[in-house]
Design a protein around this motif. Structure first.
Motif, PDB file in Angstrom:
ATOM      1  N   ASP A  49      37.840  28.982  33.211  1.00 17.07           N
ATOM      2  CA  ASP A  49      37.224  29.618  32.046  1.00 17.07           C
ATOM      3  C   ASP A  49      37.447  31.122  31.970  1.00 17.07           C
ATOM      4  OD1 ASP A  49      35.658  30.187  34.223  1.00 17.07           O
ATOM      5  OD2 ASP A  49      33.755  29.702  33.262  1.00 17.07           O
ATOM      6  N   GLY A  50      38.434  31.639  32.665  1.00 18.02           N
ATOM      7  CA  GLY A  50      38.714  33.072  32.602  1.00 18.02           C
ATOM      8  C   GLY A  50      39.559  33.534  33.773  1.00 18.02           C
ATOM      9  N   TYR A  51      39.213  34.701  34.307  1.00 15.22           N
ATOM     10  CA  TYR A  51      39.970  35.305  35.397  1.00 15.22           C
ATOM     11  C   TYR A  51      39.019  35.887  36.424  1.00 15.22           C
ATOM     12  CZ  TYR A  51      43.802  35.117  32.076  1.00 15.22           C
ATOM     13  OH  TYR A  51      44.744  34.685  31.189  1.00 15.22           O
ATOM     14  N   ILE A  52      39.494  35.992  37.639  1.00 11.25           N
ATOM     15  CA  ILE A  52      38.798  36.722  38.692  1.00 11.25           C
ATOM     16  C   ILE A  52      39.725  37.862  39.088  1.00 11.25           C
ATOM     17  CG2 ILE A  52      37.973  36.664  41.065  1.00 11.25           C
ATOM     18  CD1 ILE A  52      37.184  33.743  40.580  1.00 11.25           C
ATOM     19  N   ILE A  53      39.192  39.090  39.092  1.00 11.13           N
ATOM     20  CA  ILE A  53      39.976  40.267  39.446  1.00 11.13           C
ATOM     21  C   ILE A  53      39.241  41.018  40.555  1.00 11.13           C
ATOM     22  CG2 ILE A  53      40.925  42.445  38.634  1.00 11.13           C
ATOM     23  CD1 ILE A  53      40.795  41.277  35.784  1.00 11.13           C
ATOM     24  N   GLU A  54      39.984  41.437  41.570  1.00 15.63           N
ATOM     25  CA  GLU A  54      39.434  42.271  42.632  1.00 15.63           C
ATOM     26  C   GLU A  54      40.288  43.518  42.751  1.00 15.63           C
ATOM     27  OE1 GLU A  54      38.575  40.307  46.380  1.00 15.63           O
ATOM     28  OE2 GLU A  54      38.754  38.382  45.355  1.00 15.63           O
ATOM     29  N   ALA A  55      39.633  44.660  42.934  1.00 19.06           N
ATOM     30  CA  ALA A  55      40.367  45.916  43.114  1.00 19.06           C
ATOM     31  C   ALA A  55      39.723  46.710  44.238  1.00 19.06           C
ATOM     32  CB  ALA A  55      40.360  46.738  41.835  1.00 19.06           C
ATOM     33  N   ALA A  56      40.540  47.172  45.162  1.00 23.02           N
ATOM     34  CA  ALA A  56      40.079  48.051  46.239  1.00 23.02           C
ATOM     35  C   ALA A  56      40.614  49.443  45.931  1.00 23.02           C
ATOM     36  CB  ALA A  56      40.600  47.558  47.585  1.00 23.02           C
TER      37      ALA A  56
END
Length: 90
Positions: A49-56
């Motif tokens: 149902d969408g996206y998962i985004i991770e940013a360090a």
């Protein structure tokens, strides 16, 4: 997704970045306004149902980009903007 960071928490000094969860070319997550100082690590994937985004984001980025010292215990303001395929913001 557009990410606005406000390291001074004053609603005036926003650092704006566009994060692509699958990359513009589909080869992996990326930040289109590449940070000049420090190396961001970004990961993204599509879900049902969408996206998962991770940013360090390294603390040193804020010192260089906004002349704000950020570290453990600092408060950092942020805002997100999501543009869907129809061009509408949410």
């Amino acid at each position: 997704m557009e990410l606005f960071l406000d390291p001074a928490v004053n609603y005036r000094q926003n650092l704006q970045y566009r994060i692509w969860p699958l990359g513009r070319d589909g080869k992996g997550a990326e930040v289109t306004k590449r940070p000049t100082w420090g190396q961001w690590k970004v990961a993204g994937r599509q879900t049902g149902d969408g996206y998962i985004i991770e940013a360090a984001i390294p603390f040193s980025h804020f010192q260089e980009a906004a002349l704000e010292k950020v570290g453990p215990g600092s408060i950092l303001g942020f805002d997100l903007a999501v543009i869907d395929a129809g061009g509408r913001s949410r």
